[in-house]
Motif scaffolding. Structure first.
Motif, short mmCIF file in Angstrom:
data_model
loop_
_atom_site.label_atom_id
_atom_site.label_comp_id
_atom_site.label_asym_id
_atom_site.label_seq_id
_atom_site.Cartn_x
_atom_site.Cartn_y
_atom_site.Cartn_z
N GLY A 44 0.82 -1.21 0.00
CA GLY A 44 0.00 0.00 0.00
C GLY A 44 0.85 1.26 0.00
N LEU A 45 1.93 1.21 0.74
CA LEU A 45 2.82 2.37 0.77
C LEU A 45 3.41 2.60 -0.61
N SER A 102 -4.61 0.82 -1.10
CA SER A 102 -4.69 -0.15 -0.01
C SER A 102 -5.62 -1.31 -0.32
N VAL A 111 -8.69 -1.14 0.24
CA VAL A 111 -9.71 -1.08 1.27
C VAL A 111 -10.67 0.07 0.99
N THR A 166 -10.90 12.53 7.78
CA THR A 166 -9.46 12.62 8.04
C THR A 166 -8.79 11.28 7.76
N ARG A 167 -9.41 10.26 8.30
CA ARG A 167 -8.79 8.96 8.07
C ARG A 167 -8.87 8.56 6.61
N ARG A 218 -8.26 10.27 4.36
CA ARG A 218 -7.13 10.86 3.65
C ARG A 218 -5.82 10.29 4.12
N SER A 219 -5.86 9.34 5.00
CA SER A 219 -4.62 8.80 5.54
C SER A 219 -4.12 7.62 4.72
N ASN A 220 -4.67 7.48 3.53
CA ASN A 220 -4.22 6.45 2.61
C ASN A 220 -4.50 5.03 3.06
N LEU A 221 -5.26 4.90 4.13
CA LEU A 221 -5.61 3.53 4.48
C LEU A 221 -6.84 3.08 3.70
#
Lengths: 333, 333
Positions: free
Chosen positions: A54-55, A60, A62, A110-111, A113-116
């Motif tokens: 994912g990085l 991800s 998800v 917010t989450r 946007r955290s790429n998860l």
DNA sequence: CCTAGCTATTACATCGATGTAATGTGAGAC
DNA sequence: GTCTCACATTACATCGATGTAATAGCTAGG
């Protein structure tokens, strides 16, 4: 320690990148090499690290599903279908409950946007005018249900038309004093407003005068609140000929109250709901309702979401899902 | 492009690591520096990349919840509480549906090892003897419900005792021909077996002879299947004095069938369920059931899970959640 | 005025997978 | 036998955050 591509590579006598190539299949790999690598993966019981993947590639796999309350039968059914369809397409689903708390939506964004998560399916509550400021920095969003503003891609059932048709169906048996349960005071949810308007449109078209006293308010659409609201209403008002509840859950609460008061359904009063939840079919009596294909909602939502992942710039799409009035025992004498 | 620690660091005139220190708070940071960093984060609208963080420190902050079917009211309520409690503790929850497909559990276990999830709460179905080979390579697992083997930490309600108590309660009104709905042929779920045994234990203690013909099999515990099973049963058998359904969902299906046949509940036949789902309270008549605190199940499951994350080697824990028999209209004349 | 002794900060390496660009290997053409 | 060309494979850098070990900045004691 868990095996990594490096370990697999060493064992297969190749470079890490070749292992990666075998897994992803985009770059061609010679058959014997591929075989060696696959065997090494099996022997080491290799499982790729999705955080690393994912990085590296910014995805991800998800998606998040945000609902007001997962325990609501309607939400649960929708969630079920979305999870199922998502899995078929290889997505993992995260669940979020926004509840009545608008701040939850903010946290969620917010989450988001955290790429998860790669995308978000959101069923807003009262939050029509909410925190959902769909901006460039946000991941793709699909909204479920009636929403007043055109904020994002959206899948919905035409509440206005459905409520109108249901009201017409109730009236077709000659009933004229048709009450609705679930209207809201002041700023209500878009669904409440549209269903109320659909109801009124039907009355107008039939020439039945509107009667304010037949609008039974109920802010929260649960059996509890519905039972309470209807109970209180019946204390001070005559029994209507029909009762159109804005959700099946409310209708179930209503049936319970009516039964406790010795009112027969549908003889004394016809009752109808909206959503066609599974338990409505087994209510006593079985519940007349507005039915629609929830799996269709799920698959359309996912379609819109994945399409938008591919193209962030295209115009916003709106999909309307068909509905039908299903008559069961609660309205048929 | 999204801002990273590097960008924040540059803007604040510090090193990336200092930014990290400000976020995590373990290493002390001088007040003025912290302020500059926080301002830079705000200005750049910085959100940390959880994939990167997860890769670095081997934790994702995500737990998975695996249930047979999210649309089941019982599962939905459990899921609701778990999501809620998990969020309170800062966890993100992924949903998995294992359905009837054992392969899903296998896939799940594989992904469980892909470092995208830190732990797993699993409500197994028939899969008592299933793929849940809890080995060293797997993440912490907590099982929900009755499971025959001692595979992992576990939270459950004592089905045997609860079924026994419910049967005793039904018998206390003088009813002797008490049927149960939901037994399974051959290898059944642990819950089915224990509830049946509890029922039989109650009969034995009361001196009521067991009667095979009062065991109504029903493999799948849904209103549909229950209605079908009970309908078929009533074709060829006399009406029992009481009916103990192994879940509330089945009881709701049963009430529907009984009502359609003109049988009065509880006058002609008393009906009881198990699970205390929300809709049972609003069933017609309201449903007598085995009640327990689902939020407690959720919080205990999370407690066990986090404790095991801290210590993978300790002995397996088993938590039993209290229950009580709640009598409502479906059994009280 | 210098240094021991502390704290705040930094440079660098690392987690695991994968894109990029370069290298190695072979067959086929002359 | 050499040269080209296609293709399989490799070395290296990179994604973003953070642990480690070293450094810079400071006060207090001599």
């Amino acid at each position: 320690m868990r095996a990594t591509v490096k370990d697999v590579a060493r064992r297969a006598g190749v470079s890490p990148k070749t292992v990666s190539n075998v897994m992803n299949g985009v770059v061609p790999v010679a058959a014997p090499t591929r075989l060696r690598v696959e065997q090494a993966m099996a022997e080491l019981d290799y499982v790729p690290n999705l955080s690393a993947r994912g990085l590296r590639n910014g995805r991800s796999g998800v998606i998040a599903l945000a609902l007001p309350d997962l325990a609501t039968p309607y939400s649960a059914e929708v969630a079920h279908h979305i999870v199922e369809v998502a899995h078929e397409q290889g997505w993992i689903v995260q669940i979020e409950e926004t509840g009545s708390d608008p701040q939850r939506e903010q946290e969620l964004m917010t989450r988001a946007r955290s790429n998860l998560i790669d995308g978000l399916i959101l069923n807003p509550v009262v939050l029509d005018e909410s925190a959902v400021k769909v901006g460039v920095a946000l991941p793709p969003v699909v909204l479920l249900g009636e929403v007043s503003q055109q904020l994002a891609d959206r899948v919905f059932v035409d509440s206005f038309a459905a409520a109108r048709d249901m009201t017409l169906a109730l009236a077709s048996s000659g009933r004229r004093r048709i009450a609705v349960l679930g209207t809201t005071q002041g700023r209500g949810s878009a669904a409440a407003i549209q269903r109320t308007q659909g109801y009124e449109a039907a009355l107008d078209s039939l020439g039945i005068p509107r009667d304010e006293s037949l609008l039974i308010p109920c802010e929260k659409w649960t059996p509890e609140t519905a039972a309470k609201a209807l109970g209180a209403y019946l204390e001070g008002n005559p029994v209507p000929e029909a009762l159109f509840c804005f959700t099946d859950s409310m209708a179930i609460g209503a049936l319970s109250v009516l039964w406790k008061r010795g009112l027969r359904v549908p003889e004394d009063i016809a009752v109808a709901g909206f959503d066609d939840i599974a338990d409505g079919r087994y209510a006593v009596p079985s519940l007349t309702t507005v039915s629609f294909d929830k799996r269709m909602i799920a698959s359309e939502a996912l379609r819109l979401l994945t399409e938008r992942m591919g193209d962030r710039t295209r115009g916003q799409q709106v999909v309307s899902v068909d509905y039908s009035v299903v008559e069961r025992d609660s309205t048929q004498v």
